[in-house]
Design a protein around this motif. Structure first.
Motif, PDB file in Angstrom:
ATOM      1  N   ALA A  25      42.256  58.367 -32.244  1.00 63.74           N
ATOM      2  CA  ALA A  25      41.926  57.198 -31.433  1.00 63.74           C
ATOM      3  C   ALA A  25      40.890  57.555 -30.372  1.00 63.74           C
ATOM      4  N   ASP A  26      41.045  58.710 -29.749  1.00 63.61           N
ATOM      5  CA  ASP A  26      40.086  59.162 -28.740  1.00 63.61           C
ATOM      6  C   ASP A  26      38.703  59.346 -29.344  1.00 63.61           C
ATOM      7  N   THR A  65      34.585  40.107 -29.432  1.00 63.95           N
ATOM      8  CA  THR A  65      36.016  39.970 -29.173  1.00 63.95           C
ATOM      9  C   THR A  65      36.791  41.224 -29.544  1.00 63.95           C
ATOM     10  N   ARG A  66      36.440  41.833 -30.656  1.00 61.97           N
ATOM     11  CA  ARG A  66      37.160  43.046 -31.056  1.00 61.97           C
ATOM     12  C   ARG A  66      36.905  44.179 -30.074  1.00 61.97           C
ATOM     13  N   LEU A  67      35.683  44.244 -29.533  1.00 65.58           N
ATOM     14  CA  LEU A  67      35.393  45.268 -28.540  1.00 65.58           C
ATOM     15  C   LEU A  67      36.249  45.056 -27.293  1.00 65.58           C
ATOM     16  N   VAL A  68      36.361  43.804 -26.829  1.00 66.58           N
ATOM     17  CA  VAL A  68      37.197  43.510 -25.666  1.00 66.58           C
ATOM     18  C   VAL A  68      38.643  43.899 -25.943  1.00 66.58           C
ATOM     19  N   HIS A  69      39.157  43.476 -27.087  1.00 67.19           N
ATOM     20  CA  HIS A  69      40.542  43.798 -27.446  1.00 67.19           C
ATOM     21  C   HIS A  69      40.769  45.301 -27.452  1.00 67.19           C
ATOM     22  N   CYS A  70      39.905  46.043 -28.113  1.00 62.13           N
ATOM     23  CA  CYS A  70      40.123  47.484 -28.265  1.00 62.13           C
ATOM     24  C   CYS A  70      40.005  48.213 -26.933  1.00 62.13           C
ATOM     25  N   PHE A  71      39.018  47.852 -26.114  1.00 57.95           N
ATOM     26  CA  PHE A  71      38.872  48.564 -24.854  1.00 57.95           C
ATOM     27  C   PHE A  71      39.856  48.069 -23.795  1.00 57.95           C
ATOM     28  N   ARG A  79      42.090  54.935 -19.807  1.00 53.69           N
ATOM     29  CA  ARG A  79      40.861  55.597 -20.205  1.00 53.69           C
ATOM     30  C   ARG A  79      39.732  55.251 -19.239  1.00 53.69           C
ATOM     31  N   PRO A  80      39.174  56.229 -18.540  1.00 55.18           N
ATOM     32  CA  PRO A  80      38.048  55.948 -17.652  1.00 55.18           C
ATOM     33  C   PRO A  80      36.867  55.341 -18.415  1.00 55.18           C
ATOM     34  N   GLY A  81      36.250  54.349 -17.813  1.00 53.49           N
ATOM     35  CA  GLY A  81      35.106  53.682 -18.424  1.00 53.49           C
ATOM     36  C   GLY A  81      35.463  52.468 -19.246  1.00 53.49           C
ATOM     37  N   ALA A  82      36.727  52.338 -19.617  1.00 52.83           N
ATOM     38  CA  ALA A  82      37.121  51.222 -20.479  1.00 52.83           C
ATOM     39  C   ALA A  82      36.951  49.882 -19.785  1.00 52.83           C
TER      40      ALA A  82
END
Length: 419
Positions: A25-26, A65-71, A79-82
């Motif tokens: 995942a990382d 939307t998927r980027l928002v969900h995942c981060f 997670r820093p930066g998320a």
């Protein structure tokens, strides 16, 4: 590989395997975070090497939307930066995709405004998912996004007579075809469960139940668990339909049988295990998918089957493997049966050997029948969502969704932060 793991400790109960999943995942987060923030609110898709894919700046709704969900999930993991990436995606949703004149969310935008201004149920389902995950992650604008998309789904898409969603409209909400699809409704089911967990409002869960009953308990059951994809306006199966070969292909798609298997376990759990048909259906869909959709010689799931049950598009896409992993983990979790442990290991073995790109990062989106990467139909590595969930879902109990599970500290027994 051994065929029976009755006496062997499941992988998801082993600390080393759980650490491996977290490392995967990382790696995915690192691959996508470097390439995600485009200019003018756009979202960049990574190329094969992880750099922003060259484009004209067009951003599609499912990408945002998927980027928002995942981060949002990354934010919940600390997670820093998320949070900066979630902020970027949330602004794109509210300021670029949202149609301030007619309501709803346009499929794509570019530097000069909307590129494709149609209103798609598929995209709106992911807006609901993104808003729900962002709300649980504490984003200050998530509440207004959730309320807005919920109203649009209720007033524009939901068809009460059928207990499911219509498919698509023009920008000003005129219907332009008679198509109804299970794929958009499947993802809406996922999003409705996430919204229920984020808000506690049972209306979301009731809609999820009705969709599952229509698509799976009625249609998949009647077709011997070969889940139909395409329907007419009155929800009759359209076996002749042959649309877009990626998003609306002819025939059946075993990856969706696996995806529904996972979602049905979650819905069964959220409803207090009240509907026995859900677990029965999840087991039947999984069994049919691995029997008909898995290449017993080379491994991997065929992308589509014809109505005769034979492979039609024999390429292996990454996402059916991801859904198979998550479904196998969920079904093993609620049944304890070695059959699902066998498949969990088998699908991860295939994914680790052929789909995960150890040289450049990310997952290859498609392989040919020879299990070698192909340059088409997908450009670059466009999806974080499926691969990330394959890594995180097995780490959580089956009675909770990803965002809520991470918020409540259900990953590796962390102390709850919900109180």
């Amino acid at each position: 590989m051994a065929n029976n793991h009755d006496s062997v400790k499941p992988w998801v109960m082993r600390g080393a395997h759980r650490q491996w999943l977290l490392r995967e995942a990382d790696d995915l987060f690192r691959f996508f975070e470097a390439a995600s923030l485009g200019p003018s609110g756009s979202i960049a898709v990574p190329d094969t090497d992880g750099r922003p894919l060259a484009s004209d700046g067009t951003t599609e709704l499912h990408t945002t939307t998927r980027l928002v969900h995942c981060f949002a999930l990354a934010s919940l993991q600390g997670r820093p930066g998320a949070d900066a990436i979630v902020d970027h995606g949330m602004r794109a949703l509210w300021e670029r995709h949202r149609d301030a004149q007619h309501g709803g969310y346009a499929w794509s935008f570019g530097p000069s405004g909307f590129v494709d201004d149609k209103k798609q149920a598929y995209g709106h389902a992911f807006v609901l998912l993104a808003a729900s995950s962002a709300l649980l992650a504490g984003h200050p604008d998530a509440g207004r996004l959730l309320a807005d998309v919920t109203e649009i789904l209720d007033t524009r898409f939901w068809e009460e007579a059928h207990g499911a969603s219509a498919e698509e409209f023009t920008r000003d909400w005129r219907p332009f075809d008679t198509y109804r699809g299970q794929n958009s409704n499947m993802h809406l089911t996922e999003a409705l469960m996430a919204a229920f967990e984020a808000t506690g409002e049972r209306a979301y869960l009731e809609k999820a139940h009705r969709i599952a009953d229509l698509v799976v308990n009625r249609h998949a059951r009647a077709n011997g668990w070969h889940l139909p994809e395409h329907f007419t306006t009155d929800w009759q199966v359209d076996r002749a339909y042959d649309g877009n070969p990626i998003f609306r292909p002819f025939g059946t798609t075993p990856g969706h049988w696996l995806e529904w298997a996972r979602l049905l376990v979650q819905l069964w759990e959220l409803e207090g295990r009240a509907s026995d048909w859900m677990l029965e259906s999840a087991r039947s869909l999984f069994a049919q998918a691995v029997a008909d959709g898995w290449d017993g010689e080379r491994g991997g799931f065929y992308y589509t089957l014809g109505w005769d049950g034979q492979a039609r598009i024999a390429d292996r896409y990454w996402w059916p493997a991801c859904e198979g992993i998550a479904a196998a983990a969920a079904l093993r979790g609620v049944t304890g049966e070695a059959f699902y442990e066998d498949w969990y290991r088998r699908i991860w073995d295939f994914s680790a050997l052929y789909l995960i790109d150890r040289r450049h990062g990310g997952w290859h989106p498609q392989l040919g029948p020879d299990n070698r990467p192909k340059p088409e139909p997908f450009a670059g590595k466009p999806d974080l969502y499926h691969a990330l969930q394959a890594c995180l879902l097995p780490l959580l109990p089956t009675d909770i969704g990803l965002a809520k599970g991470l918020r409540e500290g259900r990953l590796d027994g962390e102390k709850s932060i919900a109180s």
